[in-house]
Scaffold this active site. Structure first.
Site, short mmCIF file in Angstrom:
data_model
loop_
_atom_site.label_atom_id
_atom_site.label_comp_id
_atom_site.label_asym_id
_atom_site.label_seq_id
_atom_site.Cartn_x
_atom_site.Cartn_y
_atom_site.Cartn_z
N HIS A 123 0.89 -1.30 0.03
CA HIS A 123 0.25 -0.40 0.27
C HIS A 123 1.10 1.51 0.17
O HIS A 123 1.75 1.09 0.28
CB HIS A 123 -0.84 -0.04 1.41
CG HIS A 123 -2.18 0.94 1.17
ND1 HIS A 123 -1.63 2.71 1.75
CD2 HIS A 123 -3.31 1.33 0.78
CE1 HIS A 123 -2.63 2.93 1.81
NE2 HIS A 123 -4.06 2.30 1.90
N ASP A 200 2.98 -4.48 8.09
CA ASP A 200 1.57 -3.66 7.73
C ASP A 200 0.65 -5.28 7.88
O ASP A 200 0.15 -6.04 7.07
CB ASP A 200 1.69 -2.72 6.46
CG ASP A 200 0.88 -2.42 5.71
OD1 ASP A 200 -0.83 -2.75 6.78
OD2 ASP A 200 0.55 -2.06 4.98
N GLN A 203 -5.40 -5.20 6.73
CA GLN A 203 -5.67 -5.91 6.13
C GLN A 203 -5.66 -7.34 6.92
O GLN A 203 -6.52 -8.35 7.54
CB GLN A 203 -5.57 -6.61 4.72
CG GLN A 203 -5.75 -5.45 3.64
CD GLN A 203 -7.37 -4.62 4.21
OE1 GLN A 203 -8.57 -4.94 4.75
NE2 GLN A 203 -7.78 -3.35 3.65
N LYS A 226 -10.82 -1.59 10.28
CA LYS A 226 -10.69 -2.02 9.48
C LYS A 226 -11.08 -3.35 10.22
O LYS A 226 -11.34 -4.36 9.62
CB LYS A 226 -9.48 -2.25 8.50
CG LYS A 226 -9.08 -1.49 7.95
CD LYS A 226 -8.49 -1.51 6.60
CE LYS A 226 -7.32 -0.52 5.83
NZ LYS A 226 -8.23 -0.18 5.23
N CYS A 364 -4.84 2.48 -3.23
CA CYS A 364 -3.54 3.18 -2.96
C CYS A 364 -2.16 2.10 -3.04
O CYS A 364 -1.25 1.62 -1.89
CB CYS A 364 -3.49 3.65 -1.71
SG CYS A 364 -4.50 4.46 -1.24
N1 C6P Z 1 -6.15 0.18 2.78
C1 C6P Z 1 -8.10 0.32 0.91
O1 C6P Z 1 -9.55 0.88 1.19
P1 C6P Z 1 -5.12 3.62 7.20
O2 C6P Z 1 -5.20 4.29 5.97
O3 C6P Z 1 -3.74 4.24 7.26
O4 C6P Z 1 -6.59 3.40 8.25
O5 C6P Z 1 -4.77 2.56 6.01
C2 C6P Z 1 -3.87 2.32 5.80
C3 C6P Z 1 -2.87 0.61 4.63
C4 C6P Z 1 -2.34 0.26 4.82
N2 C6P Z 1 -2.17 -0.77 4.41
C5 C6P Z 1 -2.91 -0.97 4.02
C6 C6P Z 1 -2.49 -2.66 3.41
C7 C6P Z 1 -4.48 -1.07 3.78
O6 C6P Z 1 -5.01 -1.97 3.52
C8 C6P Z 1 -4.25 -0.10 3.84
C9 C6P Z 1 -6.00 0.49 3.47
C10 C6P Z 1 -7.66 0.98 2.41
O7 C6P Z 1 -7.91 -0.76 0.79
C11 C6P Z 1 -8.31 2.41 1.69
S1 C6P Z 1 -6.56 2.65 0.24
#
Ligand code: C6P
Length: 406
Positions: A123, A200, A203, A226, A364
């Site tokens: 991401h 990370d 998910q 999430k 992203c």
């Molecule tokens: N993915 C998706 O629709 P934040 O925005 O900080 O809560 O999470 C960022 C992030 C980091 N790593 C992974 C693997 C992610 O999936 C995400 C967030 C969302 O897939 C928003 S782009």
């Protein structure tokens, strides 16, 4: 205990609505999950009866709020099976946690010519903070490639890992492909090289059981939203010995032990990294989300979601010319796809007219789109409250969209 889909669905008020006159089918759970009533109630209760700042007062409400806030930290510790609450830093989300890592740990660790190893399926929040640091420090970002199923090419990881690799930062489960990476093997190999690993887990937290001690990761980042919790709250887990060596990321209230104009000394872990008034209600909401999940059997949830994934894969594959993006053997319930006749955004709009929420775009993860030679995908990401009937509704809506474009 046990898995009762009707009772689970009843726990989520957002599911009980219609969109464009159709029952809502929410398949955008990788972006954010719905919140059970108990999470909403916990947040409302804080604002209705317990509003107070934390760590700052001797009055009753401050003590109540502090106990709830610190209680939530303990719930996170247990959820991750961390050793101590000193290892649980409360942040505003995965993005914030990774930026903390780059600016505190990375900045002190890295020198010119050092390497940071990430993967092609990261991401942007696990790419850009490292690029910014590389620009500042003159270090080099190395990228482990993936194959056309969206699986990491592990031999390439081993080739790229070398004495110059000072940090490995890798996504556990890809948000745009659903791939589950062999994270334990990656961590083991990195440690053999003396390199720390940041996971990370944005998910991963809702798609697999997490045990940071068993994984032996050095750091683990995730977002509450999430995991059926609120937005604006996240976690950075770090091994205490490593967090102890790190300088604070932000300065301000609560992160200090003493301040004079000549010198400031810092608070102990985890407060050293939590400057300013935190998202008190949000953290309490995260605690409630963990409580909610603890009422369910995680193994049942995982099995159910694997069934949904298998059903969804079959059904989508049966649509003529539709191409699934992300066909890893180890995969979670995320289904990205493209259709040659319809741009992803048009697909998203047309299925929305049937009350179905999917996400369209690059998610992203622009390097993933580049790998597959597509500008965007449509993505259906399934949570424990989704059903095979909802997948049928998606398939019907896609077929309708294809008809419109033919
Ligand atoms: N993915 C998706 O629709 P934040 O925005 O900080 O809560 O999470 C960022 C992030 C980091 N790593 C992974 C693997 C992610 O999936 C995400 C967030 C969302 O897939 C928003 S782009």
């Amino acid at each position: 205990m046990g898995f009762d889909i009707t009772s689970i669905r009843n726990d989520f008020p957002n599911l009980q609505q219609t969109v464009h006159g159709e029952p809502l089918v929410y398949l955008d759970n990788a972006a954010t999950t719905f919140k059970p009533q108990s999470v909403i109630d916990a947040i409302t209760n804080h604002y209705s009866h317990e509003t107070s700042n934390v760590h700052r007062g001797v009055h009753h409400l401050s003590e109540v709020a502090t106990a709830a806030y610190e209680g939530a930290r303990e719930k996170v510790r247990a959820f991750l099976n961390a050793n101590s609450t000193k290892e649980i830093i409360l942040t505003s989300g995965t993005t914030d946690s990774i930026n903390l890592m780059a600016q505190s740990y990375g900045r002190a660790l890295l020198d010119e010519g050092d390497e940071i190893l990430i993967t092609e399926m990261e991401h942007h929040s696990n790419i850009v903070p490292w690029q910014m640091l590389c620009q500042e420090k003159g270090c080099v970002l190395k990228v482990v490639p993936m194959n056309d199923d969206g699986e990491l090419i592990i031999e390439e990881f081993h080739k790229l890992l070398n004495a110059k690799t000072k940090l490995v930062s890798v996504v556990y489960i890809s948000n745009s492909l659903g791939t589950i990476n062999p994270i334990k093997d990656i961590i083991k190999a990195a440690h053999a090289q003396g390199t720390s690993v940041i996971v990370d887990g944005a998910q991963a937290v809702s798609h697999t059981e997490i045990d940071v001690q068993d994984l032996d990761c050095d750091f683990f980042a995730f977002s509450a939203h999430k995991l059926y919790g609120p937005t604006g709250v996240g976690v950075l887990y770090g091994k205490e010995a490593l967090l102890d060596t790190m300088a604070p990321y932000r300065g301000g209230g609560d992160m200090i032990a003493s301040v004079t104009f000549e010198k400031t000394t810092y608070n102990v872990l985890p407060y050293k990294f939590e400057a300013g008034t935190p998202n008190v209600a949000g953290v309490i909401g995260l605690g409630a989300a963990i409580d909610y999940l603890n009422t369910l059997d995680f193994t049942d949830i995982l099995q159910y979601k694997q069934k949904l994934l298998a059903y969804g894969t079959d059904q989508l594959s049966s649509i003529k010319d539709l191409r699934l993006i992300g066909t890893a053997k180890q995969k979670t319930s995320i289904l990205s796809f493209v259709h040659p006749l319809i741009h992803a955004h048009d697909m998203g709009t047309l299925v929305d007219e049937q009350g179905i929420a999917i996400r369209t775009g690059h998610h992203c993860t622009q390097p993933v789109m580049k790998h597959f030679g597509v500008p965007a995908t449509s993505r259906a990401s399934l949570a424990m409250y989704n059903t095979t009937e909802e997948i049928d509704a998606l398939v019907k809506a896609i077929l309708h969209a294809v008809e419109v474009f033919q």
